[in-house]
Design an enzyme around this catalytic site. Structure first.
Site, PDB file in Angstrom:
ATOM      1  CE  LYS A  80      55.531  51.443  42.389  1.00  0.00           C
ATOM      2  NZ  LYS A  80      54.108  51.724  42.137  1.00  0.00           N
ATOM      3  N   GLY A 177      35.663  41.687  46.458  1.00  0.00           N
ATOM      4  CA  GLY A 177      36.385  42.625  47.324  1.00  0.00           C
ATOM      5  C   GLY A 177      35.645  43.931  47.481  1.00  0.00           C
ATOM      6  N   GLY A 179      36.644  46.505  49.649  1.00  0.00           N
ATOM      7  CA  GLY A 179      37.516  47.375  50.444  1.00  0.00           C
ATOM      8  C   GLY A 179      37.351  48.811  49.995  1.00  0.00           C
TER       9      GLY A 179
HETATM   10  P1  NAD Z   1      41.500  47.164  50.029  1.00  0.00           P
HETATM   11  O1  NAD Z   1      42.559  46.429  50.747  1.00  0.00           O
HETATM   12  O2  NAD Z   1      40.866  48.358  50.671  1.00  0.00           O
HETATM   13  O3  NAD Z   1      40.316  46.147  49.622  1.00  0.00           O
HETATM   14  C1  NAD Z   1      40.506  44.847  49.219  1.00  0.00           C
HETATM   15  C2  NAD Z   1      39.346  44.020  49.739  1.00  0.00           C
HETATM   16  O4  NAD Z   1      39.480  42.691  49.231  1.00  0.00           O
HETATM   17  C3  NAD Z   1      39.299  43.931  51.258  1.00  0.00           C
HETATM   18  O5  NAD Z   1      38.008  44.220  51.732  1.00  0.00           O
HETATM   19  C4  NAD Z   1      39.687  42.470  51.527  1.00  0.00           C
HETATM   20  O6  NAD Z   1      39.058  41.940  52.694  1.00  0.00           O
HETATM   21  C5  NAD Z   1      39.173  41.806  50.284  1.00  0.00           C
HETATM   22  N1  NAD Z   1      39.794  40.509  50.008  1.00  0.00           N
HETATM   23  C6  NAD Z   1      41.049  40.083  50.293  1.00  0.00           C
HETATM   24  N2  NAD Z   1      41.218  38.823  49.914  1.00  0.00           N
HETATM   25  C7  NAD Z   1      40.055  38.420  49.369  1.00  0.00           C
HETATM   26  C8  NAD Z   1      39.601  37.209  48.803  1.00  0.00           C
HETATM   27  N3  NAD Z   1      40.382  36.141  48.722  1.00  0.00           N
HETATM   28  N4  NAD Z   1      38.327  37.153  48.330  1.00  0.00           N
HETATM   29  C9  NAD Z   1      37.522  38.219  48.433  1.00  0.00           C
HETATM   30  N5  NAD Z   1      37.896  39.395  48.957  1.00  0.00           N
HETATM   31  C10 NAD Z   1      39.137  39.487  49.437  1.00  0.00           C
HETATM   32  O7  NAD Z   1      42.136  47.542  48.606  1.00  0.00           O
HETATM   33  P2  NAD Z   1      41.652  48.615  47.514  1.00  0.00           P
HETATM   34  O8  NAD Z   1      42.359  49.904  47.757  1.00  0.00           O
HETATM   35  O9  NAD Z   1      40.181  48.587  47.360  1.00  0.00           O
HETATM   36  O10 NAD Z   1      42.342  47.974  46.247  1.00  0.00           O
HETATM   37  C11 NAD Z   1      41.814  46.838  45.596  1.00  0.00           C
HETATM   38  C12 NAD Z   1      42.614  46.561  44.346  1.00  0.00           C
HETATM   39  O11 NAD Z   1      42.612  47.727  43.518  1.00  0.00           O
HETATM   40  C13 NAD Z   1      44.093  46.253  44.610  1.00  0.00           C
HETATM   41  O12 NAD Z   1      44.528  45.320  43.643  1.00  0.00           O
HETATM   42  C14 NAD Z   1      44.773  47.596  44.380  1.00  0.00           C
HETATM   43  O13 NAD Z   1      46.126  47.429  44.005  1.00  0.00           O
HETATM   44  C15 NAD Z   1      43.940  48.129  43.237  1.00  0.00           C
HETATM   45  N6  NAD Z   1      43.991  49.592  43.091  1.00  0.00           N
HETATM   46  C16 NAD Z   1      43.575  50.409  44.092  1.00  0.00           C
HETATM   47  C17 NAD Z   1      43.640  51.780  43.935  1.00  0.00           C
HETATM   48  C18 NAD Z   1      43.161  52.720  45.001  1.00  0.00           C
HETATM   49  O14 NAD Z   1      42.982  53.918  44.700  1.00  0.00           O
HETATM   50  N7  NAD Z   1      42.905  52.271  46.216  1.00  0.00           N
HETATM   51  C19 NAD Z   1      44.159  52.334  42.737  1.00  0.00           C
HETATM   52  C20 NAD Z   1      44.565  51.468  41.709  1.00  0.00           C
HETATM   53  C21 NAD Z   1      44.475  50.101  41.907  1.00  0.00           C
END
Ligand code: NAD
Length: 356
Positions: A80, A177, A179
């Site tokens: 990392k 969530g 997102g």
């Molecule tokens: P993102 O930021 O696109 O989505 C997160 C969502 O959670 C957003 O819509 C946000 O409004 C919502 N949110 C924030 N605080 C909140 C709360 N208190 N209650 C309810 N909802 C809330 O992120 P993502 O890319 O979808 O990632 C989500 C998780 O998955 C993260 O922990 C990330 O590290 C993990 N992750 C993502 C990927 C990837 O490919 N994107 C890969 C591995 C792990």
């Protein structure tokens, strides 16, 4: 922190501090373990209170990548980088190119990718100076749909283990969530006719868009998501959301989603879930779709092969659930055991000399 003591205790191989006079770039690359192959892990850009925090973060995250990559069945070790600074202020072509030159100087022992604070565009600048970068525009692309697909198969594995039947349509879900990953996961759930899906988020626009797309989905307030009488709790937002306050409130029988660092305390909270007979799909295993996706850039990217590989999360999780049951340990510990044993086994087959 006594750095050599820390490295010895957790088996680190290398810690690199870099500084570039021309651009002011400063950062840390940590390489934890390269038994399985070159270390791979993203580059995080972050403002740290002090240098010690930055070094510790790089070390901690690199070790996490060793486990994640090993448990994902990849021929990769863990590494990392953290670049110290505010991503809104310090980014430039020359800064990332200067960083790319440091990556190149490690001669393939470390491969980088995007992480918090960095993007595929930044990776493009790094690529101008090094062969050792993945997650490029026009290659593996956005990892979110693939991460969500992996989590979807992870949910199926957990359903199979917990209820003896993996049919999505028989069960109810609470998604925290919606997102980049949560929204795709909901698509997959509805494609297979999920019985009922509750969700929460704090982004009004996203909430409305989802309700328009799926009128049958039920919105609940952020704090109510833990109390629902559902089969599966699906964390797709923040870290540390399962802790001494929320675990007692859970009624779900499974926790499985995309979020990283779901447990506030990896040991205590995993035990608390086990005590409640809630099956926890370890985060770094179920959300490995993204890293599997970028790994395929190294071996010749083919979408069908990526999908086949990501679907293997199903079998791997079943194996870990079995280890947990047989050894009477938490699923989180079982995932660590699985990763450590794979590293040991592969190390052992490399003892004899084979000319290549
Ligand atoms: P993102 O930021 O696109 O989505 C997160 C969502 O959670 C957003 O819509 C946000 O409004 C919502 N949110 C924030 N605080 C909140 C709360 N208190 N209650 C309810 N909802 C809330 O992120 P993502 O890319 O979808 O990632 C989500 C998780 O998955 C993260 O922990 C990330 O590290 C993990 N992750 C993502 C990927 C990837 O490919 N994107 C890969 C591995 C792990």
């Amino acid at each position: 922190m006594e750095k050599f003591d820390f490295m010895k205790k957790y088996g680190y191989e290398q810690l690199v501090l870099f500084h570039d006079k021309a651009t002011g770039l400063k950062g840390v690359t940590a390489i934890h373990d390269t038994t399985l192959g070159p270390s791979l892990g993203g580059t995080r850009m972050w403002v740290y209170e002090n240098e010690e925090d930055a070094i510790l973060d790089a070390l901690r995250l690199a070790r996490g990548m060793t486990y994640k990559n090993a448990a994902a069945g990849l021929n990769l070790g863990g590494g990392k980088t953290v670049i110290i600074g505010d991503s809104a202020k310090i980014k430039s072509e020359e800064l990332f190119r200067a960083f790319g030159r440091y990556v190149q100087s490690l001669n393939g022992r470390y491969i980088t990718a995007a992480d918090v604070g960095t993007t595929t565009k930044d990776m493009g600048f790094i690529k101008m100076e090094t062969d050792y970068v993945v997650g490029l525009e026009g290659k593996s692309g956005d990892p979110s749909p693939i991460t969500a697909l992996g989590a979807f198969y992870g949910i199926k594995a957990a359903l199979k283990y917990q209820f003896g039947n993996a049919e999505i349509k028989n069960y109810t879900y609470a998604v925290q969530g919606i997102g980049k990953t949560g929204a795709y996961l909901i698509d997959y759930l509805f494609e297979e006719k999920a019985k009922k899906v509750y969700f929460t988020d704090i982004n009004e626009e996203r909430i409305k868009a989802l309700q328009t797309k799926y009128p049958q989905v039920v919105f609940v307030k952020p704090d109510d998501i833990y109390n629902l009488e559902v089969d599966v709790f699906v964390p797709c937002a923040l870290g540390a959301i399962l802790n001494e306050d929320t675990i007692p409130r859970l009624k779900a029988k499974i926790v499985a989603g995309t979020a990283n660092n779901v447990l506030k305390d990896e040991i205590k909270d995993a035990q608390a879930l086990k005590a409640k007979k809630i099956l926890y799909a370890p985060d770094f295993v179920i959300n490995a779709g993204g890293v599997i996706n970028v790994y395929h850039e190294l071996i010749g990217y083919n979408k069908d092969m990526v999908i086949a590989d990501v679907k293997r999360i199903y079998d791997r999780l079943l194996e870990m659930f079995k280890i947990a049951e047989e050894r009477n340990i938490s699923t989180q510990e079982a995932a660590n055991v699985f990763a450590e044993e794979r590293i040991k086994k592969i190390h052992n087959i490399h003892r004899n000399f084979i000319p290549r």
